[in-house]
Design a protein around this motif. Structure first.
Motif, short mmCIF file in Angstrom:
data_model
loop_
_atom_site.label_atom_id
_atom_site.label_comp_id
_atom_site.label_asym_id
_atom_site.label_seq_id
_atom_site.Cartn_x
_atom_site.Cartn_y
_atom_site.Cartn_z
N ARG A 1 -32.93 111.51 3.35
CA ARG A 1 -33.20 110.35 2.49
C ARG A 1 -34.26 110.73 1.47
N PRO A 2 -33.92 111.60 0.55
CA PRO A 2 -34.92 112.11 -0.40
C PRO A 2 -35.44 111.02 -1.33
N LEU A 3 -36.69 111.16 -1.68
CA LEU A 3 -37.33 110.23 -2.60
C LEU A 3 -36.84 110.52 -4.01
N ALA A 4 -36.40 109.52 -4.72
CA ALA A 4 -35.86 109.73 -6.07
C ALA A 4 -36.91 109.53 -7.14
N SER A 5 -37.93 108.70 -6.86
CA SER A 5 -38.94 108.39 -7.87
C SER A 5 -40.24 107.99 -7.17
N LEU A 6 -41.36 108.30 -7.80
CA LEU A 6 -42.66 107.87 -7.24
C LEU A 6 -42.79 106.35 -7.23
N ASP A 7 -41.99 105.67 -8.04
CA ASP A 7 -42.03 104.21 -8.04
C ASP A 7 -41.69 103.64 -6.66
N GLU A 8 -40.91 104.39 -5.88
CA GLU A 8 -40.55 103.92 -4.54
C GLU A 8 -41.76 103.85 -3.61
N VAL A 9 -42.80 104.65 -3.90
CA VAL A 9 -43.98 104.67 -3.02
C VAL A 9 -45.20 104.05 -3.70
N ARG B 1 -44.82 94.33 -2.84
CA ARG B 1 -45.11 95.36 -1.85
C ARG B 1 -44.49 96.69 -2.24
N THR B 2 -44.95 97.75 -1.61
CA THR B 2 -44.41 99.09 -1.84
C THR B 2 -43.00 99.16 -1.26
N PRO B 3 -42.00 99.50 -2.06
CA PRO B 3 -40.61 99.51 -1.55
C PRO B 3 -40.42 100.43 -0.35
N ARG B 4 -41.03 101.60 -0.40
CA ARG B 4 -40.88 102.56 0.69
C ARG B 4 -42.28 103.00 1.14
N PRO B 5 -42.86 102.28 2.08
CA PRO B 5 -44.26 102.52 2.46
C PRO B 5 -44.43 103.74 3.37
N LEU B 6 -44.46 104.92 2.77
CA LEU B 6 -44.73 106.13 3.53
C LEU B 6 -46.16 106.08 4.07
N PRO B 7 -46.44 106.81 5.15
CA PRO B 7 -47.79 106.76 5.74
C PRO B 7 -48.87 107.05 4.69
N TYR B 8 -49.92 106.26 4.72
CA TYR B 8 -51.02 106.39 3.76
C TYR B 8 -51.64 107.77 3.85
N ARG B 9 -51.81 108.28 5.09
CA ARG B 9 -52.45 109.58 5.26
C ARG B 9 -51.59 110.70 4.64
N PRO C 1 -47.19 100.52 -5.03
CA PRO C 1 -48.50 101.03 -5.44
C PRO C 1 -49.26 101.82 -4.37
N ARG C 2 -48.70 101.96 -3.16
CA ARG C 2 -49.46 102.62 -2.09
C ARG C 2 -49.89 104.03 -2.49
N PHE C 3 -49.01 104.78 -3.14
CA PHE C 3 -49.37 106.13 -3.54
C PHE C 3 -50.56 106.12 -4.49
N ASP C 4 -50.57 105.19 -5.44
CA ASP C 4 -51.68 105.10 -6.39
C ASP C 4 -52.99 104.75 -5.68
N LYS C 5 -52.92 103.90 -4.66
CA LYS C 5 -54.11 103.54 -3.89
C LYS C 5 -54.65 104.77 -3.15
N ALA C 6 -53.74 105.53 -2.55
CA ALA C 6 -54.15 106.73 -1.82
C ALA C 6 -54.76 107.76 -2.76
N GLN C 7 -54.18 107.87 -3.94
CA GLN C 7 -54.72 108.81 -4.92
C GLN C 7 -56.10 108.37 -5.38
N ALA C 8 -56.28 107.07 -5.58
CA ALA C 8 -57.59 106.54 -5.97
C ALA C 8 -58.62 106.79 -4.87
#
Length: 577
Positions: free
Chosen positions: A444-452, A409-417, A454-461
């Protein structure tokens, strides 16, 4: 960690109820037998779509619940790759009209689409589904019907069917004059209802009737490989079978006790497998509910093979909302791979788990996917604080993992929108995306895109494949000076208040408070004032002005996210006269 098993007394969901029934039926049929057998069937005749996925997910979920209770389950997935090639699907890359010459051959004897890495047509379309089922955590035992028939596994069953062809013919004769409902027409893909059984062996075929009598076995021609054959004679004692091919004129006599190039007709093949494999549970599509359908007739024919009909629900259609034409090149219907490109496996599993099989539902490829993700995240929050209803908790548990383990699962699941907005605004630029996402929550700043991921990659797709280019966000390069100088005093004051508050509100929550608060200040209202019709109208007018100044149109991504993406200095430049 494996998901904690829940007994049927603790949940009221449909999966638990079917698991109860399957366990009871298994005990009735074979007291003390450890293995429970459930089954699915798919025909790799083309892209295996999201409707077909219900054929697999329904027994998978039931099998997984039984495993959670400590029982051993086999989920058999029959690849009906020995079915005949019926037609050339449209829109398949690497396929042209020349593939029509293969109509009538087994799917495993048809060449794969041009450029494919796979040996034949069936393997090509099977591969994508195998990958998707792996991503979804579906555990199954795959069975190639080509291998079963051509290796002689079913030889005794074939001979038995031919010996009892009169009994089978009598059963089929009860239904030959009965007509089921007409074929459901396909809607455009944007509103498609995908018939879940369409890709299975349930497709219409002849039942073995012929001028020479009834024969439940169909040879593939020894010359042209097609099933345009008619059995003209059969001797039970010697098992000599004679057939002719109307396609090429070839004829031969073979011993069926040694011959492996053919198969039972579908309405006999399916119940034969129920008996051979000891299937307890197998769902069926809506096309099986009509008089004379494969499931109905099979319930009588299965007794000839010494078996019983499986229990299992009739399942309804799966709808699709808003799939862009640019993403429907794989035959015009969306597949599990298409869905998994834009959504995490957990969400897709949840869509199948939360609805009873006889309930239709839609899978969103349009803006609705954002609402679905919001609903999913709210459910996760309720699970976390133990305020969730039992049936919803069960559906969630079935979505996030199986009896064996949780899905990644995505470690830090930020809202998809939010992720989709950032991907839209930045055009996928990773450094820019990380800067914006890192500013969402300064504490709580994000340190790496890896934290979001695969959800971020899905949203980008989703942005790249489902949002038309003309609807994507392009931030203005220069201020709209004409609009800025035309503003009245209220408009200029609204911009002044916003610009003054940027530095002290530079976070997602802070900017949300700011953009909603500016119209309240102009109306002389407190920050916590309840919304009225007049206030909502003022907020909409203010938002439209900001969108026009930032992106040149009156709508766009959520303003707080857009402001963060543009950056404070550029916002000041675009909003200042």
């Amino acid at each position: 960690m494996p998901i904690v098993a829940q007994s049927s007394n603790e949940t009221t969901d449909w999966v638990s109820r079917f698991a109860d029934e399957v366990i009871a039926e298994s005990e009735r049929r074979a007291p003390g037998k450890k293995d429970v057998v459930v089954a699915s069937g798919l025909s790799p005749s083309g892209p295996i779509h999201l409707g077909n996925l219900r054929e697999v997910m329904t027994p998978h979920l039931v099998a997984d619940e039984i495993r959670r209770r400590g029982r051993t389950v086999r989920h058999l997935l029959s690849w009906d790759d020995y079915d005949r090639y019926r037609k050339v699907p449209v829109g398949i890359p690497g396929v042209d009209d020349s593939w029509a010459e293969h109509i009538g051959k087994p799917l495993t004897s048809v060449p794969a689409p041009g450029g494919s890495a796979y040996a034949n047509w069936a393997e090509h379309f099977k591969a994508a589904m195998v990958d998707s089922l792996g991503a979804l955590g579906v555990e199954y035992d795959g069975i190639s019907q080509t291998e079963q028939y051509t290796s002689g596994v079913y030889r005794e069953q074939v001979l038995h069917a031919m010996k009892h062809r009169g009994d089978i013919d009598a059963i089929l004769g009860q239904y030959r004059t009965k007509k089921g409902p007409g074929k459901k027409s396909q809607k455009p893909v944007e509103e498609a209802e995908l018939e879940a059984a369409e890709g299975s062996g349930a497709a219409a075929e002849d039942d073995g009737s012929g001028s020479a009598g009834y024969f439940p076995y169909k040879p593939y021609c020894g010359n042209c490989e097609k099933d345009l054959t008619t059995v003209t004679a059969y001797d039970d004692d010697s098992t000599e079978l004679t057939y002719t091919c109307s396609g090429c004129g070839f004829s031969e006599t073979v011993r069926l006790s040694e011959f492996n190039r053919g198969k039972l007709v579908w309405k006999v093949d399916w119940p034969m497998r129920w008996a051979y494999e000891g299937v307890i549970f197998e769902p069926s599509g809506v096309d099986h509910s009509s008089p004379g359908s494969s499931f109905q007739v099979g319930g009588q024919i299965v007794g000839i093979f010494g078996g019983e009909q499986p229990i299992g629900p009739m399942y309804a259609f799966v709808g699709i909302s808003g799939m862009a034409k640019m993403s429907s090149s794989k035959g015009g219907v969306p597949t599990p791979a298409d869905a998994l490109e834009i959504m995490e496996p957990q969400l897709l599993r949840w869509l199948y788990a939360r609805r009873r099989p006889n309930q239709s539902f839609k899978i969103a490829f349009d803006q609705e996917i954002q609402r679905l993700y919001d609903e999913w995240d709210k459910l996760a929050a309720k699970v976390a604080d133990a305020s969730v209803l039992p049936a919803d908790a069960a559906a969630y548990a079935r979505a996030v993992g199986t009896a064996a383990a949780e899905l990644p699962r995505t470690p830090r699941p930020l809202p998809y929108r939010t992720l989709a907005s950032v991907a839209d605004i930045t055009g996928g630029h990773e450094d820019q995306s990380l800067r914006i996402l890192g500013e969402l929550d300064p504490e709580r700043p994000l340190a790496s895109l890896d934290e979001v991921r695969p959800r971020f990659d899905k949203a980008q797709a989703w942005i790249n494949t489902q949002v038309p280019a003309e609807q994507r966000t392009v931030v203005r390069a220069e201020p709209d000076t004409e609009l800025l100088v035309s503003l009245d005093e209220r408009g200029r004051e609204s911009l002044r208040l916003l610009l003054e508050g940027l530095d002290s509100h530079w976070s997602l929550d802070g900017l949300t408070t700011l953009v909603y608060g500016v119209p309240k200040t102009l109306e002389g209202l407190d920050a916590d004032a309840r919304p009225t019709a007049e206030l909502k109208a003022a907020q909409r007018s203010f938002f439209a002005l900001l969108y026009r100044l930032l992106v040149g149109r009156e709508t766009g991504p959520r303003l707080p996210t857009l402001l963060l993406a543009v950056g404070v200095e550029r916002v000041r430049k675009l909003l200042s006269a």
